[in-house]
Design a protein around this motif. Structure first.
Motif, PDB file in Angstrom:
ATOM      1  N   THR A 153       0.831  -1.188   0.000  1.00 45.80           N
ATOM      2  CA  THR A 153       0.000   0.000   0.000  1.00 45.80           C
ATOM      3  C   THR A 153       0.878   1.255   0.000  1.00 45.80           C
ATOM      4  OG1 THR A 153      -0.134  -0.184   2.411  1.00 45.80           O
ATOM      5  CG2 THR A 153      -1.944  -1.107   1.124  1.00 45.80           C
ATOM      6  N   GLY A 154       0.245   2.396  -0.334  1.00 50.61           N
ATOM      7  CA  GLY A 154       0.974   3.655  -0.407  1.00 50.61           C
ATOM      8  C   GLY A 154       0.200   4.780   0.231  1.00 50.61           C
ATOM      9  N   ARG A 157      -1.694   6.963  -1.208  1.00 45.54           N
ATOM     10  CA  ARG A 157      -3.019   7.110  -1.814  1.00 45.54           C
ATOM     11  C   ARG A 157      -3.567   5.726  -2.157  1.00 45.54           C
ATOM     12  NH1 ARG A 157      -2.052  12.078  -6.149  1.00 45.54           N
ATOM     13  NH2 ARG A 157      -1.479  13.677  -4.586  1.00 45.54           N
ATOM     14  N   ARG A 189      -4.502   2.532  -3.920  1.00 43.27           N
ATOM     15  CA  ARG A 189      -3.859   1.917  -5.081  1.00 43.27           C
ATOM     16  C   ARG A 189      -4.781   0.891  -5.745  1.00 43.27           C
ATOM     17  NH1 ARG A 189       2.562   0.703  -4.017  1.00 43.27           N
ATOM     18  NH2 ARG A 189       3.196   2.903  -3.985  1.00 43.27           N
ATOM     19  N   ALA A 193       4.127  -3.737  -6.221  1.00 47.78           N
ATOM     20  CA  ALA A 193       4.241  -2.487  -5.475  1.00 47.78           C
ATOM     21  C   ALA A 193       5.135  -1.492  -6.204  1.00 47.78           C
ATOM     22  CB  ALA A 193       4.772  -2.764  -4.072  1.00 47.78           C
ATOM     23  N   HIS A 241       5.154  -1.042  -9.211  1.00 48.75           N
ATOM     24  CA  HIS A 241       4.309  -0.455 -10.254  1.00 48.75           C
ATOM     25  C   HIS A 241       3.110   0.291  -9.668  1.00 48.75           C
ATOM     26  CE1 HIS A 241       6.223  -2.123 -13.869  1.00 48.75           C
ATOM     27  NE2 HIS A 241       6.443  -3.219 -13.174  1.00 48.75           N
ATOM     28  N   GLY A 242       3.095   0.486  -8.342  1.00 37.72           N
ATOM     29  CA  GLY A 242       2.009   1.216  -7.717  1.00 37.72           C
ATOM     30  C   GLY A 242       0.739   0.420  -7.543  1.00 37.72           C
ATOM     31  N   ILE A 243       0.852  -0.911  -7.499  1.00 40.04           N
ATOM     32  CA  ILE A 243      -0.306  -1.793  -7.365  1.00 40.04           C
ATOM     33  C   ILE A 243      -0.196  -2.557  -6.054  1.00 40.04           C
ATOM     34  CG2 ILE A 243      -1.502  -3.804  -8.338  1.00 40.04           C
ATOM     35  CD1 ILE A 243      -0.423  -2.850 -11.094  1.00 40.04           C
ATOM     36  N   ALA A 244      -1.282  -2.580  -5.280  1.00 42.27           N
ATOM     37  CA  ALA A 244      -1.334  -3.355  -4.044  1.00 42.27           C
ATOM     38  C   ALA A 244      -1.748  -4.791  -4.349  1.00 42.27           C
ATOM     39  CB  ALA A 244      -2.315  -2.727  -3.064  1.00 42.27           C
ATOM     40  N   ASP A 273      -8.041   0.850  -3.786  1.00 42.99           N
ATOM     41  CA  ASP A 273      -9.041   1.512  -4.625  1.00 42.99           C
ATOM     42  C   ASP A 273     -10.052   0.475  -5.100  1.00 42.99           C
ATOM     43  OD1 ASP A 273     -10.545   2.853  -6.477  1.00 42.99           O
ATOM     44  OD2 ASP A 273      -8.861   3.578  -7.672  1.00 42.99           O
TER      45      ASP A 273
END
Length: 270
Positions: free
Chosen positions: A56-57, A59, A61, A88, A90-93, A131
């Motif tokens: 997770t980040g 915002r 994801r 992660a 690539h910004g994906i959880a 998300d």
């Protein structure tokens, strides 16, 4: 050919290689989540089953939900997070649920649980950096079947979900028509008859054009799995990827490689 021959994939690699692959699943999963932001052991259902959230980040994801294989009777979420670090990056959880294994649970109950896990992400995902509008579900072998069962229609509304709850699916070496399994050794723990097997077969359900798939098999997969992938691809809005040089058990580990064809196929679904 006996009914078992096309589906006894352990026999295609031998016991030594099978044991090595099971060890790799666990070891690579442990390494992938070490130090990665997330939460483990979150209950998602009254059954007591739980899921882990990784990568997770700051915002919310997009989410990759991975459903493990093991012919519905083995493995767990602890063996199934080897892609979490690569995604992660690539910004994906990554969300990895457990489900009650057969024969302790019927296949209908297992399907219900994984769908409930998706519903949990929709309701509670934002609390955990997820998300709910960008969920892709994937799985290997039996998990490929379960992923496809989240793509079909008819279950979303009773759980309060929109028809587009799952945006796309990535079944890898999956099973889509369970009727042949009724005559195999697998039915020793599934206990299916023809009618139940048909009802649990995504290949026999109405096509949902709003939920595309990338159907994946290994070059050296079991004959039954190769046949089923081709049949599902022919019926479902999908792309078909055959991964060269891979067998039933090592193909899914390509998700841990950010540059693999399998990872690129998954990223394209987002």
């Amino acid at each position: 050919m006996t009914p078992d021959a096309g589906y006894d994939v352990r026999a295609t690699v031998g016991e030594v290689e099978f044991a090595r692959m099971m060890e790799r699943y666990r070891a690579e999963s442990v390494a992938a989540v070490a130090g990665l932001p997330g939460r483990a052991g979150l209950p998602y259902d009254d059954s007591g089953e739980v899921l882990d959230v990784w990568g997770t980040g700051a915002r919310p994801r997009p989410v990759f939900v991975f459903l493990h294989g093991g012919y519905w009777r083995m493995l767990s979420r602890h063996d199934s997070a080897f892609m979490a670090r690569a995604l992660a990056d690539h910004g994906i959880a990554t969300v990895v649920p457990d489900y009650t294994l057969a024969p302790r649970a019927s296949l209908e109950e297992i399907v219900r649980q994984v769908r409930t896990a998706v519903a949990w992400i929709h309701r509670h995902g934002p609390e955990h950096g997820l998300d709910p509008a960008r969920i892709v579900v994937g799985g290997s072998s039996a998990g490929g079947h379960l992923a496809a069962m989240t793509a079909v229609g008819g279950w979303q509304e009773p759980l309060g979900l929109p028809p587009s709850a799952v945006r796309a699916v990535l079944p890898v070496s999956g099973l889509f028509d369970l009727r042949p399994l009724v005559r195999t050794y697998v039915n020793e723990w599934l206990g299916l008859d023809e009618a139940r097997a048909a009802a649990l077969s995504p290949l026999l359900r109405p096509v949902e054009p709003g939920c595309p798939a990338h159907v994946v098999v290994a070059e050296h997969d079991g004959a039954g799995f190769l046949d089923q992938a081709a049949r599902f691809h022919a019926r479902w809005p999908s792309e078909l990827l055959t991964v060269p040089g891979r067998h039933h058990y090592d193909v899914i580990l390509d998700l841990a490689d950010t540059d693999s064809a399998l990872t690129r196929a998954l990223l394209n679904l987002f």
